[in-house]
Design a protein around this motif. Structure first.
Motif, PDB file in Angstrom:
ATOM      1  N   LEU A   1      -9.308   9.267   2.722  1.00 10.59           N
ATOM      2  CA  LEU A   1      -7.976   8.667   2.680  1.00 10.59           C
ATOM      3  C   LEU A   1      -7.605   8.437   1.223  1.00 10.59           C
ATOM      4  CD1 LEU A   1      -5.560   7.376   4.188  1.00 10.59           C
ATOM      5  CD2 LEU A   1      -6.780   5.190   4.036  1.00 10.59           C
ATOM      6  N   ASP A   2      -6.449   8.964   0.829  1.00  7.11           N
ATOM      7  CA  ASP A   2      -5.988   8.848  -0.557  1.00  7.11           C
ATOM      8  C   ASP A   2      -5.059   7.639  -0.685  1.00  7.11           C
ATOM      9  OD1 ASP A   2      -5.374   9.360  -3.192  1.00  7.11           O
ATOM     10  OD2 ASP A   2      -3.792  10.809  -2.710  1.00  7.11           O
ATOM     11  N   ILE A   3      -5.408   6.728  -1.595  1.00  6.41           N
ATOM     12  CA  ILE A   3      -4.584   5.551  -1.857  1.00  6.41           C
ATOM     13  C   ILE A   3      -3.954   5.706  -3.243  1.00  6.41           C
ATOM     14  CG2 ILE A   3      -4.554   3.047  -2.185  1.00  6.41           C
ATOM     15  CD1 ILE A   3      -5.049   3.860   0.693  1.00  6.41           C
ATOM     16  N   VAL A   4      -2.636   5.842  -3.259  1.00  4.88           N
ATOM     17  CA  VAL A   4      -1.932   5.944  -4.545  1.00  4.88           C
ATOM     18  C   VAL A   4      -1.946   4.594  -5.251  1.00  4.88           C
ATOM     19  CG1 VAL A   4       0.294   6.397  -5.650  1.00  4.88           C
ATOM     20  CG2 VAL A   4      -0.467   7.828  -3.741  1.00  4.88           C
TER      21      VAL A   4
ATOM     22  N   VAL B   1       0.845  -1.199   0.000  1.00  2.52           N
ATOM     23  CA  VAL B   1       0.000   0.000   0.000  1.00  2.52           C
ATOM     24  C   VAL B   1       0.881   1.249   0.000  1.00  2.52           C
ATOM     25  CG1 VAL B   1      -1.821   1.291   1.168  1.00  2.52           C
ATOM     26  CG2 VAL B   1      -1.774  -1.201   1.334  1.00  2.52           C
ATOM     27  N   VAL B   2       0.554   2.187  -0.879  1.00  2.31           N
ATOM     28  CA  VAL B   2       1.210   3.497  -0.888  1.00  2.31           C
ATOM     29  C   VAL B   2       0.126   4.548  -0.675  1.00  2.31           C
ATOM     30  CG1 VAL B   2       2.603   5.150  -2.194  1.00  2.31           C
ATOM     31  CG2 VAL B   2       2.976   2.677  -2.493  1.00  2.31           C
ATOM     32  N   THR B   3       0.280   5.369   0.366  1.00  5.85           N
ATOM     33  CA  THR B   3      -0.731   6.391   0.670  1.00  5.85           C
ATOM     34  C   THR B   3      -0.399   7.708  -0.032  1.00  5.85           C
ATOM     35  OG1 THR B   3       0.427   7.118   2.670  1.00  5.85           O
ATOM     36  CG2 THR B   3      -1.189   5.356   2.909  1.00  5.85           C
ATOM     37  N   GLY B   4      -1.407   8.552  -0.137  1.00  3.77           N
ATOM     38  CA  GLY B   4      -1.243   9.849  -0.786  1.00  3.77           C
ATOM     39  C   GLY B   4      -0.933  10.961   0.206  1.00  3.77           C
TER      40      GLY B   4
ATOM     41  N   GLU C   1      -2.227   2.417  15.245  1.00  2.00           N
ATOM     42  CA  GLU C   1      -1.098   3.259  14.865  1.00  2.00           C
ATOM     43  C   GLU C   1      -1.519   4.213  13.740  1.00  2.00           C
ATOM     44  OE1 GLU C   1      -0.508  -0.430  12.183  1.00  2.00           O
ATOM     45  OE2 GLU C   1      -1.400   0.106  14.118  1.00  2.00           O
ATOM     46  N   SER C   2      -0.713   5.212  13.481  1.00  2.00           N
ATOM     47  CA  SER C   2      -0.978   6.147  12.387  1.00  2.00           C
ATOM     48  C   SER C   2      -0.075   5.821  11.202  1.00  2.00           C
ATOM     49  CB  SER C   2      -0.727   7.585  12.842  1.00  2.00           C
ATOM     50  OG  SER C   2       0.625   7.769  13.194  1.00  2.00           O
ATOM     51  N   TRP C   3      -0.514   6.239  10.011  1.00  2.31           N
ATOM     52  CA  TRP C   3       0.305   6.132   8.816  1.00  2.31           C
ATOM     53  C   TRP C   3       0.562   7.548   8.302  1.00  2.31           C
ATOM     54  CZ3 TRP C   3      -1.874   1.770   5.128  1.00  2.31           C
ATOM     55  CH2 TRP C   3      -1.690   0.511   5.745  1.00  2.31           C
ATOM     56  N   PRO C   4       1.820   7.952   8.162  1.00  2.00           N
ATOM     57  CA  PRO C   4       2.094   9.294   7.628  1.00  2.00           C
ATOM     58  C   PRO C   4       1.632   9.423   6.179  1.00  2.00           C
ATOM     59  CG  PRO C   4       4.041   8.320   8.666  1.00  2.00           C
ATOM     60  CD  PRO C   4       3.038   7.214   8.508  1.00  2.00           C
ATOM     61  N   ALA C   5       1.389  10.622   5.747  1.00  2.00           N
ATOM     62  CA  ALA C   5       1.077  10.871   4.341  1.00  2.00           C
ATOM     63  C   ALA C   5       2.273  10.455   3.488  1.00  2.00           C
ATOM     64  CB  ALA C   5       0.765  12.343   4.137  1.00  2.00           C
ATOM     65  N   GLY C   6       2.002   9.933   2.305  1.00  7.46           N
ATOM     66  CA  GLY C   6       3.066   9.551   1.387  1.00  7.46           C
ATOM     67  C   GLY C   6       3.927   8.408   1.874  1.00  7.46           C
TER      68      GLY C   6
END
Length: 213
Positions: free
Chosen positions: A108-111, A35-38, A68-73
């Motif tokens: 939530l943006d998913i690249v 998974v890659v987030t935006g 837990e949190s996931w940072p942007a990008g």
């Protein structure tokens, strides 16, 4: 030390069938999600879940975050072990389901999101698909639904496992005992007493099958 007959039979069976059995496509017991987030952070306390939809069963659900949190990008590689094996041919679609505890957190943006599984060549992508898009605060981003009829056999050749000892498979979708693809297993070859069937050999005696000369 002399092996008991049952052990000798098992050893012979492994010798004769080992190579052919390894070539069979088999259900998998592990997956790997990439998974890659935006440009939006996934905040702690959010829920993010992978859902896999298959023919004839409830969706499988895998929690991807645990407070837990996931940072942007950010990029995440998540191994998943399955309690029940998965046949990739049975998958109709998969999705990411997201829920945020805070209204202001928004979407939530998913690249990109891909699910890989082990295969002969190393790994393959589930459905050959990549998820990409924006998930609403309480929403789901899914691959295109696969037509269930696309996984049902059309001819006997669609069911052929390329082995002879386990009999001839048939395409008979409406027959009792047919699997999710409409395939019915063949009748295994019945060999004379003290012989077993080996791929490429047919029925042979145990001593013949285990000989290394």
């Amino acid at each position: 030390m002399k092996m008991p007959p049952s052990s000798a039979l098992w050893a012979a069976l492994m010798f004769l069938l080992g190579g052919a059995a390894a070539a069979l496509a088999a259900p998998v017991s592990q997956l790997e999600l990439h998974v890659v987030t935006g440009d939006r952070e996934l905040i702690a306390g959010s829920a993010l879940e992978l859902r896999i939809y298959e023919i004839g069963r409830n969706p499988r659900r895998f929690a991807l975050v645990h407070n837990e949190s996931w940072p942007a990008g950010s990029t995440h590689v998540i191994p998943l072990r399955l309690s029940e094996p998965l046949d990739p041919r049975n998958v109709l679609r998969f999705s990411l389901a997201y829920r945020s505890p805070i209204v202001a957190a928004g979407e939530l943006d998913i690249v990109s999101a891909e699910v890989d599984y082990p295969a002969d060549a190393g790994s393959e992508r589930l459905l050959g698909a990549t998820l990409s898009g924006v998930i609403a605060r309480q929403g789901e981003l899914a691959t295109e639904e696969r037509d269930p009829s696309a996984v049902v056999c059309k001819t006997d050749a669609d069911c052929d496992d390329h082995l002879t000892c386990d009999g001839v498979e048939r395409c008979a979708p409406r027959t009792a005992g047919a699997d999710a693809h409409g395939c019915v297993k063949g009748t295994p070859v019945s060999c004379p007493v003290n012989q077993i069937c080996g791929e490429g050999f047919g029925c042979r005696g145990i001593s013949e099958g285990t000989s290394t000369h």
